[in-house]
Design a protein around this motif. Structure first.
Motif, PDB file in Angstrom:
ATOM      1  N   CYS A 181     -11.447  14.521  -9.546  1.00 17.79           N
ATOM      2  CA  CYS A 181     -11.531  12.605 -10.297  1.00 17.79           C
ATOM      3  C   CYS A 181     -10.517  12.304  -9.242  1.00 17.79           C
ATOM      4  O   CYS A 181      -9.578  12.409  -8.205  1.00 17.79           O
ATOM      5  CB  CYS A 181     -10.544  13.358 -11.171  1.00 17.79           C
ATOM      6  SG  CYS A 181     -10.018  11.441 -11.527  1.00 17.79           S
ATOM      7  N   MET A 206      -7.119  16.947 -13.088  1.00 19.06           N
ATOM      8  CA  MET A 206      -8.989  16.690 -13.746  1.00 19.06           C
ATOM      9  C   MET A 206      -9.835  17.527 -12.631  1.00 19.06           C
ATOM     10  O   MET A 206     -10.742  16.479 -12.068  1.00 19.06           O
ATOM     11  CB  MET A 206      -8.617  15.348 -13.992  1.00 19.06           C
ATOM     12  CG  MET A 206      -9.523  14.566 -14.229  1.00 19.06           C
ATOM     13  SD  MET A 206      -9.563  13.167 -15.051  1.00 19.06           S
ATOM     14  CE  MET A 206     -11.464  13.051 -15.723  1.00 19.06           C
ATOM     15  N   HIS A 218      -3.746  13.681 -13.330  1.00 18.88           N
ATOM     16  CA  HIS A 218      -5.065  13.630 -12.656  1.00 18.88           C
ATOM     17  C   HIS A 218      -5.115  14.665 -11.918  1.00 18.88           C
ATOM     18  O   HIS A 218      -6.538  15.027 -11.035  1.00 18.88           O
ATOM     19  CB  HIS A 218      -4.431  12.143 -11.811  1.00 18.88           C
ATOM     20  CG  HIS A 218      -4.628  11.794 -10.640  1.00 18.88           C
ATOM     21  ND1 HIS A 218      -6.476  11.632  -9.835  1.00 18.88           N
ATOM     22  CD2 HIS A 218      -4.961  11.530  -8.826  1.00 18.88           C
ATOM     23  CE1 HIS A 218      -7.005  11.433  -8.963  1.00 18.88           C
ATOM     24  NE2 HIS A 218      -6.160  11.581  -8.426  1.00 18.88           N
ATOM     25  N   CYS A 244      -4.939   8.560 -12.629  1.00 18.47           N
ATOM     26  CA  CYS A 244      -5.489   8.162 -14.098  1.00 18.47           C
ATOM     27  C   CYS A 244      -4.963   8.551 -14.943  1.00 18.47           C
ATOM     28  O   CYS A 244      -4.482   8.227 -15.436  1.00 18.47           O
ATOM     29  CB  CYS A 244      -6.847   8.588 -14.487  1.00 18.47           C
ATOM     30  SG  CYS A 244      -7.148  10.635 -13.854  1.00 18.47           S
ATOM     31  N   GLU A 263      -9.398   8.711  -8.828  1.00 14.93           N
ATOM     32  CA  GLU A 263      -8.997   7.762  -9.278  1.00 14.93           C
ATOM     33  C   GLU A 263      -7.052   8.281  -9.874  1.00 14.93           C
ATOM     34  O   GLU A 263      -7.737   8.333 -10.588  1.00 14.93           O
ATOM     35  CB  GLU A 263     -10.164   6.840 -10.195  1.00 14.93           C
ATOM     36  CG  GLU A 263      -8.890   5.499 -10.112  1.00 14.93           C
ATOM     37  CD  GLU A 263      -8.868   4.311  -9.154  1.00 14.93           C
ATOM     38  OE1 GLU A 263      -9.756   4.460  -8.601  1.00 14.93           O
ATOM     39  OE2 GLU A 263      -7.757   4.370  -9.212  1.00 14.93           O
ATOM     40  N   HIS A 284     -11.571   6.861 -14.386  1.00 15.05           N
ATOM     41  CA  HIS A 284     -11.520   7.694 -13.133  1.00 15.05           C
ATOM     42  C   HIS A 284     -12.375   7.447 -12.106  1.00 15.05           C
ATOM     43  O   HIS A 284     -12.824   6.398 -11.937  1.00 15.05           O
ATOM     44  CB  HIS A 284     -11.678   8.939 -13.851  1.00 15.05           C
ATOM     45  CG  HIS A 284     -10.839   9.216 -14.994  1.00 15.05           C
ATOM     46  ND1 HIS A 284      -9.702   9.894 -15.435  1.00 15.05           N
ATOM     47  CD2 HIS A 284     -11.259   8.754 -16.386  1.00 15.05           C
ATOM     48  CE1 HIS A 284      -9.288  10.010 -16.816  1.00 15.05           C
ATOM     49  NE2 HIS A 284      -9.962   9.192 -17.000  1.00 15.05           N
TER      50      HIS A 284
HETATM   51 CU1  CUA Z   1      -9.143  11.288 -14.120  1.00 13.93          CU
HETATM   52 CU2  CUA Z   1      -8.225  11.552 -11.856  1.00 13.93          CU
END
Ligand code: CUA
Length: 359
Positions: free
Chosen positions: A221, A232, A229, A225, A223, A180
């Protein structure tokens, strides 16, 4: 016809971008309105690079336009052959040296800042009582939520990071599952959270978040994931140092707090029987591993959002408990608890909303 269509497409793209980018100017989430020393320096670097790039674009455009106008066929005639310059040492040297100089001008301040932001030497400094001088927060990213542990204060929380203003706060970043990335756009970052190593950096929070929309800065977040995502999210509450100390004391006071399966309160009893295995209701660290499976809920009533992005209302909490998969696909809570009756869900929601350490 084709030409008209192309223009129309370009226009709609621009209009769409305006709609999306119009949200980028908000203080609680905008990199362009930094609210901390790290974010400010990153923003200055951004402006500096853009200035140099603009300069290059302007100079190249001027030379191009000059050649364009000067060597028009109508002006110089059909058979004009301009002066040939291939292999010119002087010209080759000029257009090799200029980019090198520009790159150096860009690289030196960027590298200096990069090393400065990563300098966490002060993280381990102790005073005469052998106590840590600086505040450190251990961040653990999990599918799809955030855990914040304050190792030197013995407390832990989730989803809402609480920090004091006006001092360097040090972060140990790691992930419990996949990669992340921890990012608070208005404050600084981002930095990856990995499974195999701990990344460290510091941030500075200049402003108290109380006056902002929702009273918090927004964290993301950054990245890709998994399916949730984009959901997040976490929030950051910044307090004056005095208010932060009060918060820490209230968190430490929750030691030993738990939900009682024998309680006459239906919500508490249902929670104890179904939820307590994964969600702790005391913020003190050193809980059995299972109790940290899900986000710590001790401060749930104080939060500004539910699961990071839903409005903080009982209705939303009820919907979430009924079907978490609908709101955060791929989350680890779905299917992990017994089916509850409507009455039980309502009572559990009341109980969770009542969990609070703030007055
Ligand atoms: Cu955890 Cu994107």
């Amino acid at each position: 016809m084709m030409k008209g269509l192309k223009k129309w497409r370009l226009f709609s793209l621009l209009a769409l971008m305006t709609v999306f980018l119009s949200a980028c100017g908000e203080e609680y989430i905008s990199t362009l309105q930094p609210a901390g020393a790290v974010g400010k320096e990153q923003f200055d670097l951004l402006l500096f690079s853009i200035t140099i790039m603009t300069l290059v674009v302007v100079v190249v455009s001027v030379i191009y336009l000059y050649a364009f106008v000067k060597f028009r066929r109508s002006k110089v005639g059909e058979d004009h052959m301009p002066k040939q310059v291939e292999g010119s040492h002087v010209l080759e040297t000029i257009w090799t040296v200029i980019p090198i100089v520009l790159l150096l001008i860009l690289a030196v301040p960027t590298l200096m800042s990069t090393y400065k932001f990563a300098d966490v030497a002060a993280m381990d400094e102790v005073d005469e009582n052998n106590e840590k001088v600086a505040l450190t927060v251990n961040v653990t990213a999990k599918l799809y939520w955030w855990e914040f542990e304050y190792p030197d204060l013995g407390i832990v929380t989730a989803q809402e990071l609480v920090v004091p203003t006006g001092e360097k706060v040090y972060f140990n970043l790691k992930s419990a599952d996949v990669k992340h990335s921890f990012w608070i756009p208005s404050i600084g970052g981002k930095m990856d959270t990995n499974v195999e190593n701990i990344n460290k950096f510091y941030l500075v929070f200049d402003e108290e978040s109380e006056g902002l929309k929702d009273g918090v800065f927004y964290g993301k977040c950054a990245e890709l994931c998994g399916p949730s995502h984009a959901l997040m999210d976490f929030k950051v509450k910044t307090l004056s140092p005095e208010a932060f100390d009060t918060w820490v004391a209230s968190m430490q006071d929750t030691e030993g707090q738990t939900a009682d399966a024998e309680s006459t309160d239906l919500g508490e009893a249902t929670f104890a029987a179904n939820c307590l295995g994964c969600h702790a209701v005391t913020s003190v660290t050193g809980m059995p591993a299972g109790a940290a499976m899900g986000p710590n809920l001790t401060t749930f009533g104080d939060r500004s959002h539910i699961v990071g992005f839903l409005d903080h209302t009982k209705e939303n909490l009820v919907k979430w408990i009924e079907n978490p998969e609908e709101y955060k696909p791929g989350n680890l809570m779905s299917g992990k608890y017994n089916e509850l009756s409507d009455e039980e869900i309502s009572a559990v929601a009341d109980y969770i909303m009542s969990l609070s350490v703030e007055q």
